[in-house]
Write a protein that holds these residues in place. Sequence first.
Motif, PDB file in Angstrom:
ATOM      1  N   ALA A   1     -38.629  17.823 -24.757  1.00 47.10           N
ATOM      2  CA  ALA A   1     -37.911  18.182 -23.535  1.00 47.10           C
ATOM      3  C   ALA A   1     -37.609  16.921 -22.735  1.00 47.10           C
ATOM      4  CB  ALA A   1     -38.744  19.147 -22.700  1.00 47.10           C
ATOM      5  N   THR A   2     -36.893  17.117 -21.626  1.00 46.85           N
ATOM      6  CA  THR A   2     -36.679  16.040 -20.663  1.00 46.85           C
ATOM      7  C   THR A   2     -37.594  16.314 -19.475  1.00 46.85           C
ATOM      8  OG1 THR A   2     -34.378  15.706 -21.333  1.00 46.85           O
ATOM      9  CG2 THR A   2     -35.022  14.878 -19.159  1.00 46.85           C
ATOM     10  N   ILE A   3     -38.481  15.368 -19.188  1.00 41.05           N
ATOM     11  CA  ILE A   3     -39.529  15.548 -18.195  1.00 41.05           C
ATOM     12  C   ILE A   3     -39.307  14.595 -17.023  1.00 41.05           C
ATOM     13  CG2 ILE A   3     -42.021  15.610 -17.812  1.00 41.05           C
ATOM     14  CD1 ILE A   3     -41.172  17.480 -20.040  1.00 41.05           C
ATOM     15  N   GLY A   4     -39.446  15.109 -15.811  1.00 43.80           N
ATOM     16  CA  GLY A   4     -39.360  14.255 -14.631  1.00 43.80           C
ATOM     17  C   GLY A   4     -40.663  13.513 -14.404  1.00 43.80           C
ATOM     18  N   TRP A   5     -40.581  12.195 -14.301  1.00 40.47           N
ATOM     19  CA  TRP A   5     -41.771  11.362 -14.059  1.00 40.47           C
ATOM     20  C   TRP A   5     -41.834  11.082 -12.560  1.00 40.47           C
ATOM     21  CZ3 TRP A   5     -42.038   5.460 -15.407  1.00 40.47           C
ATOM     22  CH2 TRP A   5     -43.291   4.958 -15.061  1.00 40.47           C
ATOM     23  N   GLU A   6     -42.910  11.513 -11.922  1.00 34.79           N
ATOM     24  CA  GLU A   6     -43.044  11.399 -10.475  1.00 34.79           C
ATOM     25  C   GLU A   6     -44.198  10.477 -10.091  1.00 34.79           C
ATOM     26  OE1 GLU A   6     -43.349  15.480  -9.343  1.00 34.79           O
ATOM     27  OE2 GLU A   6     -41.241  15.869  -9.734  1.00 34.79           O
ATOM     28  N   SER A   7     -44.015   9.780  -9.006  1.00 33.68           N
ATOM     29  CA  SER A   7     -44.966   8.750  -8.587  1.00 33.68           C
ATOM     30  C   SER A   7     -46.139   9.320  -7.804  1.00 33.68           C
ATOM     31  CB  SER A   7     -44.250   7.722  -7.716  1.00 33.68           C
ATOM     32  OG  SER A   7     -45.151   6.736  -7.237  1.00 33.68           O
ATOM     33  N   GLN A   8     -47.275   8.637  -7.938  1.00 29.41           N
ATOM     34  CA  GLN A   8     -48.411   8.893  -7.055  1.00 29.41           C
ATOM     35  C   GLN A   8     -48.637   7.712  -6.130  1.00 29.41           C
ATOM     36  OE1 GLN A   8     -52.014  10.115  -8.972  1.00 29.41           O
ATOM     37  NE2 GLN A   8     -51.170  12.032  -9.712  1.00 29.41           N
ATOM     38  N   ASP A   9     -47.710   6.758  -6.178  1.00 26.41           N
ATOM     39  CA  ASP A   9     -47.853   5.537  -5.392  1.00 26.41           C
ATOM     40  C   ASP A   9     -46.790   5.449  -4.311  1.00 26.41           C
ATOM     41  OD1 ASP A   9     -49.968   3.764  -6.840  1.00 26.41           O
ATOM     42  OD2 ASP A   9     -48.721   4.609  -8.429  1.00 26.41           O
ATOM     43  N   GLU A  10     -47.083   4.648  -3.313  1.00 20.95           N
ATOM     44  CA  GLU A  10     -46.124   4.375  -2.249  1.00 20.95           C
ATOM     45  C   GLU A  10     -45.809   2.892  -2.253  1.00 20.95           C
ATOM     46  OE1 GLU A  10     -45.628   4.937   2.616  1.00 20.95           O
ATOM     47  OE2 GLU A  10     -47.277   5.879   1.532  1.00 20.95           O
ATOM     48  N   GLY A  11     -44.556   2.562  -2.081  1.00 22.10           N
ATOM     49  CA  GLY A  11     -44.164   1.163  -2.041  1.00 22.10           C
ATOM     50  C   GLY A  11     -42.670   1.018  -2.199  1.00 22.10           C
ATOM     51  N   TYR A  12     -42.215  -0.230  -2.350  1.00 19.36           N
ATOM     52  CA  TYR A  12     -40.804  -0.531  -2.520  1.00 19.36           C
ATOM     53  C   TYR A  12     -40.537  -0.922  -3.968  1.00 19.36           C
ATOM     54  CZ  TYR A  12     -40.605  -0.623   2.572  1.00 19.36           C
ATOM     55  OH  TYR A  12     -40.676  -0.277   3.909  1.00 19.36           O
ATOM     56  N   VAL A  13     -39.425  -0.415  -4.518  1.00 23.47           N
ATOM     57  CA  VAL A  13     -39.059  -0.744  -5.898  1.00 23.47           C
ATOM     58  C   VAL A  13     -38.527  -2.176  -5.912  1.00 23.47           C
ATOM     59  CG1 VAL A  13     -37.606  -0.165  -7.862  1.00 23.47           C
ATOM     60  CG2 VAL A  13     -38.521   1.664  -6.397  1.00 23.47           C
ATOM     61  N   ALA A  14     -39.304  -3.072  -6.502  1.00 22.08           N
ATOM     62  CA  ALA A  14     -38.920  -4.482  -6.531  1.00 22.08           C
ATOM     63  C   ALA A  14     -38.074  -4.824  -7.749  1.00 22.08           C
ATOM     64  CB  ALA A  14     -40.166  -5.364  -6.507  1.00 22.08           C
ATOM     65  N   ALA A  15     -38.314  -4.140  -8.850  1.00 24.49           N
ATOM     66  CA  ALA A  15     -37.554  -4.416 -10.070  1.00 24.49           C
ATOM     67  C   ALA A  15     -37.714  -3.260 -11.045  1.00 24.49           C
ATOM     68  CB  ALA A  15     -38.038  -5.716 -10.722  1.00 24.49           C
ATOM     69  N   ILE A  16     -36.687  -3.092 -11.873  1.00 21.02           N
ATOM     70  CA  ILE A  16     -36.737  -2.132 -12.974  1.00 21.02           C
ATOM     71  C   ILE A  16     -36.821  -2.946 -14.259  1.00 21.02           C
ATOM     72  CG2 ILE A  16     -35.399  -0.405 -14.244  1.00 21.02           C
ATOM     73  CD1 ILE A  16     -34.350   0.586 -11.539  1.00 21.02           C
ATOM     74  N   ALA A  17     -37.947  -2.821 -14.943  1.00 21.65           N
ATOM     75  CA  ALA A  17     -38.222  -3.667 -16.104  1.00 21.65           C
ATOM     76  C   ALA A  17     -37.630  -3.116 -17.396  1.00 21.65           C
ATOM     77  CB  ALA A  17     -39.737  -3.866 -16.268  1.00 21.65           C
ATOM     78  N   VAL A  18     -37.313  -1.825 -17.404  1.00 21.88           N
ATOM     79  CA  VAL A  18     -36.729  -1.196 -18.599  1.00 21.88           C
ATOM     80  C   VAL A  18     -35.433  -0.512 -18.184  1.00 21.88           C
ATOM     81  CG1 VAL A  18     -37.054   0.504 -20.424  1.00 21.88           C
ATOM     82  CG2 VAL A  18     -38.995  -0.855 -19.655  1.00 21.88           C
ATOM     83  N   PRO A  19     -34.298  -0.937 -18.713  1.00 27.75           N
ATOM     84  CA  PRO A  19     -33.012  -0.395 -18.259  1.00 27.75           C
ATOM     85  C   PRO A  19     -32.840   1.096 -18.570  1.00 27.75           C
ATOM     86  CG  PRO A  19     -32.729  -2.429 -19.521  1.00 27.75           C
ATOM     87  CD  PRO A  19     -34.144  -2.003 -19.712  1.00 27.75           C
ATOM     88  N   GLU A  20     -32.036   1.759 -17.757  1.00 26.56           N
ATOM     89  CA  GLU A  20     -31.666   3.152 -18.001  1.00 26.56           C
ATOM     90  C   GLU A  20     -30.995   3.257 -19.367  1.00 26.56           C
ATOM     91  OE1 GLU A  20     -30.118   5.702 -14.711  1.00 26.56           O
ATOM     92  OE2 GLU A  20     -28.275   5.675 -15.904  1.00 26.56           O
ATOM     93  N   GLY A  21     -31.345   4.311 -20.087  1.00 26.72           N
ATOM     94  CA  GLY A  21     -30.783   4.516 -21.419  1.00 26.72           C
ATOM     95  C   GLY A  21     -31.599   3.911 -22.536  1.00 26.72           C
ATOM     96  N   SER A  22     -32.663   3.184 -22.183  1.00 25.77           N
ATOM     97  CA  SER A  22     -33.500   2.564 -23.213  1.00 25.77           C
ATOM     98  C   SER A  22     -34.150   3.630 -24.093  1.00 25.77           C
ATOM     99  CB  SER A  22     -34.577   1.692 -22.569  1.00 25.77           C
ATOM    100  OG  SER A  22     -34.000   0.600 -21.878  1.00 25.77           O
ATOM    101  N   GLN A  23     -34.185   3.368 -25.379  1.00 28.06           N
ATOM    102  CA  GLN A  23     -34.737   4.299 -26.359  1.00 28.06           C
ATOM    103  C   GLN A  23     -36.091   3.792 -26.876  1.00 28.06           C
ATOM    104  OE1 GLN A  23     -32.572   7.190 -27.564  1.00 28.06           O
ATOM    105  NE2 GLN A  23     -31.776   6.542 -25.572  1.00 28.06           N
ATOM    106  N   ASP A  24     -36.937   4.748 -27.225  1.00 29.16           N
ATOM    107  CA  ASP A  24     -38.219   4.429 -27.873  1.00 29.16           C
ATOM    108  C   ASP A  24     -39.036   3.397 -27.097  1.00 29.16           C
ATOM    109  OD1 ASP A  24     -37.603   6.185 -29.997  1.00 29.16           O
ATOM    110  OD2 ASP A  24     -36.464   4.618 -31.026  1.00 29.16           O
ATOM    111  N   VAL A  25     -39.150   3.637 -25.803  1.00 28.91           N
ATOM    112  CA  VAL A  25     -39.971   2.759 -24.957  1.00 28.91           C
ATOM    113  C   VAL A  25     -41.442   3.112 -25.196  1.00 28.91           C
ATOM    114  CG1 VAL A  25     -40.459   2.024 -22.596  1.00 28.91           C
ATOM    115  CG2 VAL A  25     -38.136   2.729 -23.238  1.00 28.91           C
ATOM    116  N   PRO A  26     -42.268   2.161 -25.625  1.00 29.26           N
ATOM    117  CA  PRO A  26     -43.662   2.481 -25.964  1.00 29.26           C
ATOM    118  C   PRO A  26     -44.468   2.968 -24.761  1.00 29.26           C
ATOM    119  CG  PRO A  26     -43.033   0.322 -26.812  1.00 29.26           C
ATOM    120  CD  PRO A  26     -41.949   0.746 -25.868  1.00 29.26           C
ATOM    121  N   VAL A  27     -45.334   3.922 -25.007  1.00 24.35           N
ATOM    122  CA  VAL A  27     -46.264   4.368 -23.970  1.00 24.35           C
ATOM    123  C   VAL A  27     -47.086   3.166 -23.507  1.00 24.35           C
ATOM    124  CG1 VAL A  27     -48.348   5.737 -23.554  1.00 24.35           C
ATOM    125  CG2 VAL A  27     -46.407   6.761 -24.754  1.00 24.35           C
ATOM    126  N   GLY A  28     -47.225   3.011 -22.188  1.00 24.15           N
ATOM    127  CA  GLY A  28     -47.991   1.897 -21.638  1.00 24.15           C
ATOM    128  C   GLY A  28     -47.143   0.686 -21.291  1.00 24.15           C
TER     129      GLY A  28
END
Length: 255
Positions: free
Chosen positions: A125-152
């Motif tokens: 399925a497609t699952i929404g990943w939601e944060s438990q943290d508060e802060g400012y997004v400083a950078a996105i390390a994995v681009p949108e559309g990336s495939q097979d991103v390893p857990v961790g």
Amino acid sequence: ATIGWESQDEGYVAAIAVPEGSQDVPVGKPVLVLVEEQGSLGAFSDYKPSDAPAAAPSSSSPAPAAAAAPAAPAAPATNYPAHNLLSMPALSPTMTAGNIATYKVKVGEKIAPGDLICDIETDKATIGWESQDEGYVAAIAVPEGSQDVPVGKPVLVLVEEQGSLGAFSDYKPSDAPAAAPSSSSPAPAAAAAPAAPAAPATNYPAHNLLSMPALSPTMTAGNIATYKVKVGEKIAPGDLICDIETDKATIGWES
């Protein structure tokens, strides 16, 4: 905040084993009974919570979670200000990688517990990943559309102070450490893994059990705040089952 716990199962709600409002429900304790056939519902009309097995983490309890556990401070071996890393969560016991479908946050935005970070595609399925943290997004390390991103694998960089954002303007994905499950990756999951068949030591028809998930590495129990499903209803992957309260946030458990 409210975070969605999503099931990867489809079926009919035959019984609710843990009443709404229950406190300190142990991780792994069966909460919901699911059957494949609508005709099996009647057999569970007298189902009692005591008919469910005792709490014991198994394949019926969600795997590391859609609700991001508290982010771990990044290794100090960089020239960046203090920051936290949010890593790709495991959404089932066997998940080793996922696809980043769509980001719901942008660099510079402030996020809080319960905010949707992105949609993650799995083979279920497609699952929404939601944060438990508060802060400012400083950078996105994995681009949108990336495939097979390893857990961790670190996906998002978070800072506490808005004034620290500028230091990450040239942040490159290679600056993030390699994938390695740690306290920065979510714990057993807001997305319920496929439910395990119940032990055959009952007189009930074949059924599956959905168990209380662990929503952080240290979570041992949670409170059932509000059910979003009723006995007899059909649920499908992505449907919200209930809201779960923890010491971090109120998490929505989605089917």
